[in-house]
Design a protein around this motif. Structure first.
Motif, PDB file in Angstrom:
ATOM      1  N   PHE A   1       0.893  -1.165   0.000  1.00 62.92           N
ATOM      2  CA  PHE A   1       0.000   0.000   0.000  1.00 62.92           C
ATOM      3  C   PHE A   1       0.927   1.210   0.000  1.00 62.92           C
ATOM      4  N   THR A   2       1.048   1.839  -1.155  1.00 62.87           N
ATOM      5  CA  THR A   2       2.157   2.770  -1.392  1.00 62.87           C
ATOM      6  C   THR A   2       1.875   4.211  -1.016  1.00 62.87           C
ATOM      7  N   GLU A   3       0.620   4.624  -1.048  1.00 62.46           N
ATOM      8  CA  GLU A   3       0.334   6.050  -0.871  1.00 62.46           C
ATOM      9  C   GLU A   3      -0.994   6.212  -0.124  1.00 62.46           C
ATOM     10  N   ILE A   4      -0.910   6.221   1.183  1.00 67.78           N
ATOM     11  CA  ILE A   4      -2.105   6.344   2.016  1.00 67.78           C
ATOM     12  C   ILE A   4      -2.262   7.778   2.501  1.00 67.78           C
ATOM     13  N   THR A   5      -3.439   8.341   2.343  1.00 65.15           N
ATOM     14  CA  THR A   5      -3.759   9.643   2.929  1.00 65.15           C
ATOM     15  C   THR A   5      -5.143   9.583   3.545  1.00 65.15           C
ATOM     16  N   LEU A   6      -5.227   9.985   4.799  1.00 69.46           N
ATOM     17  CA  LEU A   6      -6.496  10.024   5.539  1.00 69.46           C
ATOM     18  C   LEU A   6      -6.721  11.442   6.043  1.00 69.46           C
ATOM     19  N   MET A   7      -7.899  11.972   5.843  1.00 71.44           N
ATOM     20  CA  MET A   7      -8.198  13.353   6.215  1.00 71.44           C
ATOM     21  C   MET A   7      -8.538  13.505   7.695  1.00 71.44           C
ATOM     22  N   SER A   8      -8.021  14.590   8.287  1.00 73.71           N
ATOM     23  CA  SER A   8      -8.439  14.964   9.644  1.00 73.71           C
ATOM     24  C   SER A   8      -9.337  16.196   9.599  1.00 73.71           C
ATOM     25  N   GLY A   9      -9.854  16.479   8.407  1.00 74.12           N
ATOM     26  CA  GLY A   9     -10.807  17.572   8.209  1.00 74.12           C
ATOM     27  C   GLY A   9     -11.895  17.106   7.259  1.00 74.12           C
TER      28      GLY A   9
ATOM     29  N   GLU B   1      -7.120  27.534  -0.364  1.00 72.33           N
ATOM     30  CA  GLU B   1      -6.046  28.161   0.408  1.00 72.33           C
ATOM     31  C   GLU B   1      -5.984  27.609   1.827  1.00 72.33           C
ATOM     32  N   SER B   2      -7.144  27.244   2.364  1.00 73.94           N
ATOM     33  CA  SER B   2      -7.199  26.753   3.744  1.00 73.94           C
ATOM     34  C   SER B   2      -8.066  25.501   3.804  1.00 73.94           C
ATOM     35  N   TRP B   3      -7.528  24.487   4.465  1.00 70.11           N
ATOM     36  CA  TRP B   3      -8.264  23.218   4.609  1.00 70.11           C
ATOM     37  C   TRP B   3      -7.941  22.690   6.012  1.00 70.11           C
ATOM     38  N   PRO B   4      -8.650  23.175   7.012  1.00 65.03           N
ATOM     39  CA  PRO B   4      -8.272  22.884   8.400  1.00 65.03           C
ATOM     40  C   PRO B   4      -8.757  21.524   8.895  1.00 65.03           C
ATOM     41  N   SER B   5      -8.093  21.043   9.935  1.00 65.12           N
ATOM     42  CA  SER B   5      -8.597  19.893  10.675  1.00 65.12           C
ATOM     43  C   SER B   5      -9.813  20.323  11.481  1.00 65.12           C
TER      44      SER B   5
ATOM     45  N   ASP C   1       1.174  18.131   8.136  1.00 63.27           N
ATOM     46  CA  ASP C   1       0.413  19.017   7.261  1.00 63.27           C
ATOM     47  C   ASP C   1       1.307  20.070   6.612  1.00 63.27           C
ATOM     48  N   HIS C   2       2.554  20.197   7.084  1.00 64.75           N
ATOM     49  CA  HIS C   2       3.504  21.153   6.514  1.00 64.75           C
ATOM     50  C   HIS C   2       3.840  20.730   5.086  1.00 64.75           C
TER      51      HIS C   2
ATOM     52  N   LEU D   1      -2.024  19.538  -1.887  1.00 58.78           N
ATOM     53  CA  LEU D   1      -3.345  20.181  -1.982  1.00 58.78           C
ATOM     54  C   LEU D   1      -3.728  20.949  -0.715  1.00 58.78           C
ATOM     55  N   ASN D   2      -2.745  21.195   0.168  1.00 49.75           N
ATOM     56  CA  ASN D   2      -3.011  21.857   1.452  1.00 49.75           C
ATOM     57  C   ASN D   2      -3.981  21.058   2.320  1.00 49.75           C
ATOM     58  N   ALA D   3      -4.050  19.770   2.066  1.00 49.98           N
ATOM     59  CA  ALA D   3      -5.001  18.915   2.780  1.00 49.98           C
ATOM     60  C   ALA D   3      -4.530  18.643   4.207  1.00 49.98           C
ATOM     61  N   PRO D   4      -5.476  18.470   5.133  1.00 46.24           N
ATOM     62  CA  PRO D   4      -5.121  18.086   6.497  1.00 46.24           C
ATOM     63  C   PRO D   4      -4.937  16.571   6.573  1.00 46.24           C
TER      64      PRO D   4
END
Length: 431
Positions: free
Chosen positions: A286-294, A310-314, A349-350, A354-357
């Protein structure tokens, strides 16, 4: 030796009793001898795990940035080094496999001037501390060099082969796992930009492009582990795999991407994906996992890159969901015997895509609940902490846990043994 064999005491991690992952656990007997070769009976030894065989990974892009900055003599921004040091410490406290960016367009933005030094320095940063390194990717149509576009197709193919050979060879011994080719399903029909790789893929075909990547990489580094990697979990990817295997292409592992910006897969979909791709009998990464906290992005978007904000907050709800999703996903993946590596796509998140949380850590270096939860699994439940045990009458102890490296400490001597498929008794002789 005793005429009455005894059963050595067993020191085991909690993974042995974990129903979901118990099938992965292995046991190895270790005998401790003194200088004269006599079994050290009834002695206290400490056993602890030092490394997982299973790949628990994350990207290491920050290390490339830092190496490039240092090579260029560019000073760090205020507080930048302190933040990266904090993130680096969190990285090594959880992960053992780093994915580094070899996107051709950014790796070699000017023809003939690859950023080899920066990537080598980043790879050495991880390898020197016991981590493994994977390169991503050798062939991909996205982030392809613009200087390639005006060249005729035969020259593009020549340069593509040369690029694969050069980098797989140059980094052999440091980078021995590669996404040999990335996102082939969409490659010949990609329309988002004008790039030479898509152009030649239309002529060569998907299987031809896969063959090019694998054969050149294999010739350059015969011991490398080469992946076919894709985000397309549809039957189209299954058909491509079938065609490549039928064509005699040696695929070492299947790469499955799982960027969940538009919604978490959930256990049911994950199990379906594992079943459909597990039928090939190949190792799965599983090479590229991303899970959102927002909040999740709108589901109607076909290309995630179309979501520009521009902003995608948790959010409080998102942080809790990310934690639960991470535990469920990792537990499900470790339970599947085909899965050999699990890579999270972004420590913090730094600088997140896509500025995603989507990081496991906030931009300021503070761990999210998801980081703590995964740490509790990878370095807790599935890890053997230092444990004291007494050797039996023949100086033996048994070590049980997930495959990996374990240290046997007697006094001030520390010896590492491997617990895995080798069932032969390991011998530790005191100096």
């Amino acid at each position: 030796m005793s005429d009455h064999p005894t059963t050595p005491a067993t020191v085991a991690s909690a993974a042995v009793a974990d129903r979901d992952v118990a099938h992965r656990t292995r046991t190895r007997t270790v005998q401790v001898l003194d200088r004269s070769g006599t079994p050290l009976a009834g002695s206290s030894v400490t056993v602890e795990q030092t490394a997982h065989d299973l790949g628990f990974g994350c990207i290491g892009f920050d290390a490339v940035y830092r190496a490039g900055r240092r090579l260029a003599g560019t000073p760090a921004a205020p507080g930048e080094d302190e933040l990266f040091d904090r993130l680096d410490a969190l990285w090594f406290d959880l992960f053992n496999t780093a994915t580094l960016p070899f996107y051709w367009g950014t790796f070699e933005p000017q023809e003939g001037h690859p950023r080899t030094a920066a990537l080598r320095a980043a790879a050495e940063h991880y390898v020197s501390r016991g981590a493994r390194v994977k390169g991503h990717p050798l062939v991909w149509h996205t982030v392809a060099p613009q200087w390639l576009v005006p060249k005729p197709d035969d020259e593009v193919l020549r340069l593509l082969r040369a690029r694969v050979e050069r980098d797989a060879s140059e980094f052999a011994g440091l980078v021995d796992t590669w996404d040999a080719i990335n996102e082939v399903v969409i490659m010949p029909v990609f329309t988002k930009d004008d790039n030479a790789v898509t152009r030649v893929a239309k002529t060569v075909g998907r299987v031809g492009m896969v063959r090019l990547a694998f054969e050149e990489a294999r010739a350059a580094n015969p011991s490398a582990t080469l992946l076919l990697n894709d985000f397309d979990m549809s039957a189209d990817y299954e058909h491509l795999i079938e065609e490549c295997l039928a064509a005699g292409i040696q695929i070492d592992a299947l790469g499955l991407q799982s960027h969940m910006h538009q919604g978490t897969w959930g256990k049911e979909k994950t199990l379906d994906v594992l079943e459909r791709f597990g039928r090939f009998g190949l190792p799965i990464h599983f090479t590229e996992i991303t899970l959102m906290s927002g909040d999740h992005m709108p589901k109607h978007l076909d290309d995630l890159n179309d979501h520009q904000v521009e902003s995608w907050p948790s959010t409080p709800e998102g942080l809790e969901r990310q934690k639960q999703d991470a535990v469920e996903l990792y537990t499900t993946l470790v339970a599947d015997p085909h899965v050999q590596a699990i890579t999270y796509w972004g420590m913090s998140d730094h600088g997140m895509w896509l500025n995603a949380p989507g990081g496991l850590v906030f931009a300021d270096g503070t761990p999210k609940p998801s980081y703590d939860a995964l740490h509790g699994l990878i370095r807790g439940q599935w890890w053997l902490a230092p444990t004291a045990v007494t050797t039996d009458a023949e100086g033996r102890v048994q070590v049980s846990g997930l495959p990996g490296r374990y240290a046997v400490v007697v006094g001030d001597q520390r010896t590492e043994v491997v617990v895995g498929e080798d069932e032969h008794e390991a011998v530790v002789t005191l100096a």
